[in-house]
Design a protein around this motif. Structure first.
Motif, short mmCIF file in Angstrom:
data_model
loop_
_atom_site.label_atom_id
_atom_site.label_comp_id
_atom_site.label_asym_id
_atom_site.label_seq_id
_atom_site.Cartn_x
_atom_site.Cartn_y
_atom_site.Cartn_z
N ASN A 160 17.21 -58.80 -71.30
CA ASN A 160 18.51 -59.36 -71.67
C ASN A 160 18.72 -59.52 -73.17
N VAL A 161 18.00 -58.73 -73.98
CA VAL A 161 18.20 -58.80 -75.43
C VAL A 161 19.22 -57.78 -75.93
N GLY A 162 19.62 -56.85 -75.04
CA GLY A 162 20.65 -55.89 -75.43
C GLY A 162 20.15 -54.47 -75.62
N LYS A 163 19.01 -54.12 -75.00
CA LYS A 163 18.46 -52.77 -75.16
C LYS A 163 19.39 -51.71 -74.60
N SER A 164 19.78 -51.88 -73.34
CA SER A 164 20.65 -50.88 -72.70
C SER A 164 22.03 -50.83 -73.36
N THR A 165 22.53 -51.98 -73.78
CA THR A 165 23.83 -52.03 -74.46
C THR A 165 23.79 -51.23 -75.76
N LEU A 166 22.69 -51.37 -76.50
CA LEU A 166 22.54 -50.62 -77.75
C LEU A 166 22.48 -49.12 -77.47
N ILE A 167 21.72 -48.72 -76.47
CA ILE A 167 21.62 -47.29 -76.14
C ILE A 167 22.98 -46.73 -75.77
N LYS A 168 23.74 -47.47 -74.99
CA LYS A 168 25.07 -46.99 -74.61
C LYS A 168 25.98 -46.86 -75.83
N LYS A 169 25.84 -47.76 -76.78
CA LYS A 169 26.64 -47.67 -78.01
C LYS A 169 26.24 -46.44 -78.82
N LEU A 170 24.94 -46.19 -78.95
CA LEU A 170 24.48 -45.00 -79.66
C LEU A 170 24.97 -43.73 -78.98
N TYR A 174 27.44 -41.09 -80.89
CA TYR A 174 26.82 -39.91 -81.48
C TYR A 174 26.45 -38.80 -80.50
N SER A 175 26.67 -38.99 -79.22
CA SER A 175 26.19 -38.00 -78.26
C SER A 175 27.32 -37.34 -77.48
N GLU A 176 27.08 -36.10 -77.10
CA GLU A 176 28.02 -35.38 -76.23
C GLU A 176 27.60 -35.51 -74.78
N PHE A 177 26.46 -36.18 -74.54
CA PHE A 177 25.95 -36.33 -73.18
C PHE A 177 26.40 -37.67 -72.58
N ASP A 178 26.36 -37.74 -71.25
CA ASP A 178 26.76 -38.95 -70.55
C ASP A 178 25.59 -39.93 -70.45
N CYS A 179 25.93 -41.22 -70.33
CA CYS A 179 24.91 -42.25 -70.15
C CYS A 179 25.38 -43.20 -69.06
N ASP A 180 24.58 -43.33 -67.99
CA ASP A 180 24.97 -44.16 -66.85
C ASP A 180 24.09 -45.38 -66.68
N LEU A 181 23.48 -45.85 -67.78
CA LEU A 181 22.65 -47.05 -67.70
C LEU A 181 23.44 -48.23 -67.15
N THR A 182 22.80 -49.01 -66.29
CA THR A 182 23.42 -50.24 -65.81
C THR A 182 23.26 -51.32 -66.88
N VAL A 183 24.39 -51.87 -67.33
CA VAL A 183 24.38 -52.90 -68.36
C VAL A 183 24.97 -54.17 -67.78
N SER A 184 24.29 -55.29 -67.99
CA SER A 184 24.74 -56.56 -67.44
C SER A 184 24.17 -57.70 -68.26
N VAL A 185 24.84 -58.85 -68.21
CA VAL A 185 24.30 -60.05 -68.86
C VAL A 185 23.14 -60.61 -68.06
N THR A 189 17.81 -55.99 -65.57
CA THR A 189 18.68 -54.96 -65.01
C THR A 189 17.96 -53.62 -64.97
N THR A 190 17.24 -53.28 -66.05
CA THR A 190 16.45 -52.05 -66.08
C THR A 190 15.08 -52.31 -65.46
N LEU A 191 14.65 -51.42 -64.54
CA LEU A 191 13.42 -51.66 -63.79
C LEU A 191 12.31 -50.66 -64.09
N ASN A 192 12.62 -49.60 -64.82
CA ASN A 192 11.60 -48.60 -65.13
C ASN A 192 12.01 -47.88 -66.40
#
Length: 335
Positions: A160-170, A174-185, A189-192
């Protein structure tokens, strides 16, 4: 033999044999586990049963590489065990201090950097960011390109420090690829590990994060959790109190000022939380739960894990009443 498939939201291995286990999906052609599907579409959260030992094994596997690590730390909720990460990884590291948008703009970034320097985390560089406000994200990408030793860059930190949120922002920037990470307060949330391709020359690898058992959000319902987690810049609230007076936050934590000169208590907590001041002997709220006695020195903070902190100007002796599972501790003032 079917090849193993993993949830694109949380990284867990998908399975259709037991709906009570992590990774369950009714149809293995799905890309999301049922847990992520419900969280994304309905806001329903299912508590994970994973332990820190599993996450520590992931950190140890990162240590076997020479890859760059981004260590994400929540500026609003700096962990007491912030140095623990170095017990498991010796990789080159960028310290990424996130959620800058939560603390008042008047707080100087250089002072924050100076504060973190005393932890001796042996980082290549430090950067203060806000994924929400897009603050210093360009500079972070430059740091990554400067220090990375391969295509792979790992993103680590507590839950819950904002890892997935940061990746989605990056990815968005900057990317042409899709990102479907689950982001939540919500925590865990991320298990692996999940590898996300930012470009042909850079893969960001999200990791689950160490579970913080002492965080208050583990012990409140969702409606209270939404009040505890700040959504915008905090407006500090200052109270002048003397011995024999108390401060109560949303009937979640009570602080009794036991001994000391007239003092200044400044609360850095979510604007949605209500604080009351009263005479200690005229209100019994929360006095039926475990009391913890804290001795606070000059210009120190009382940290309430997951809720924020209280800056105290002068020396003080206080009694704190809060759920026995919630971690509280004293540190040198951040601000």
């Amino acid at each position: 033999m079917n090849e193993d498939k993993y949830c694109i939201g949380c990284g867990v291995k998908l399975q259709d044999s037991n709906m009570l286990f992590e990774g369950y999906t009714a149809d293995l052609s799905n890309n999301l586990c049922a847990r992520c599907f419900k969280l994304k579409n309905y806001g329903e959260y299912q508590l994970t049963t994973k332990s820190n030992s599993e996450y520590i094994d992931i950190l140890k596997s990162i240590n076997e590489t020479k890859d760059l690590v981004l260590y994400i730390v929540d500026l609003f909720n700096i962990e007491k065990d912030i140095k623990m990460i170095r017990e498991y990884i010796s990789n080159r590291l960028i310290l990424v201090v996130t959620k800058r948008d939560v603390l008042p703009k008047s707080v100087n970034d250089e002072k924050i950097k100076e504060y973190f320097s005393k932890f001796n985390l042996d980082y290549q560089d430090i950067i203060i960011i806000s994924s929400k406000k897009n603050y210093n994200i360009d500079e972070l990408l430059l740091f990554i390109k400067k220090y990375k030793s391969s295509k792979n860059v790992y993103v680590v930190g507590h839950t819950n420090v904002g890892k997935s949120t940061l990746i989605k922002k990056l990815m968005k920037n900057y990317s042409e690829f899709d990102c479907d990470l689950t982001v939540s307060v919500l925590p865990s949330t991320t298990l692996n590990k999940i590898s996300i391709k930012l470009s042909d020359d850079l893969n960001l690898i999200d990791t689950p994060g160490l579970i913080d058992r002492g965080n208050i959000i583990n012990y409140v319902d969702f409606s209270i959790m939404k009040k505890i987690i700040p959504r915008k810049e905090i407006k500090p609230k200052t109270y002048q109190i003397k011995a024999g007076q108390s401060l109560l936050i949303n009937e979640l934590i009570r602080i009794d000022y036991i001994d000391g000169a007239k003092n200044s208590f400044t609360f850095f907590v979510s604007n949605d939380l209500k604080i009351k001041k009263f005479n200690s002997n005229k209100n019994e709220t929360l006095k039926n739960i475990i009391k913890r006695n804290l001795e606070v020195g000059y210009h120190q903070d009382i940290v309430i894990n997951g809720m924020g902190f209280v800056k105290i100007t002068d020396k003080a002796l206080v009694d704190v009443y809060i759920d026995k599972n919630v971690e509280i501790f004293v540190r040198d003032s951040l601000i």
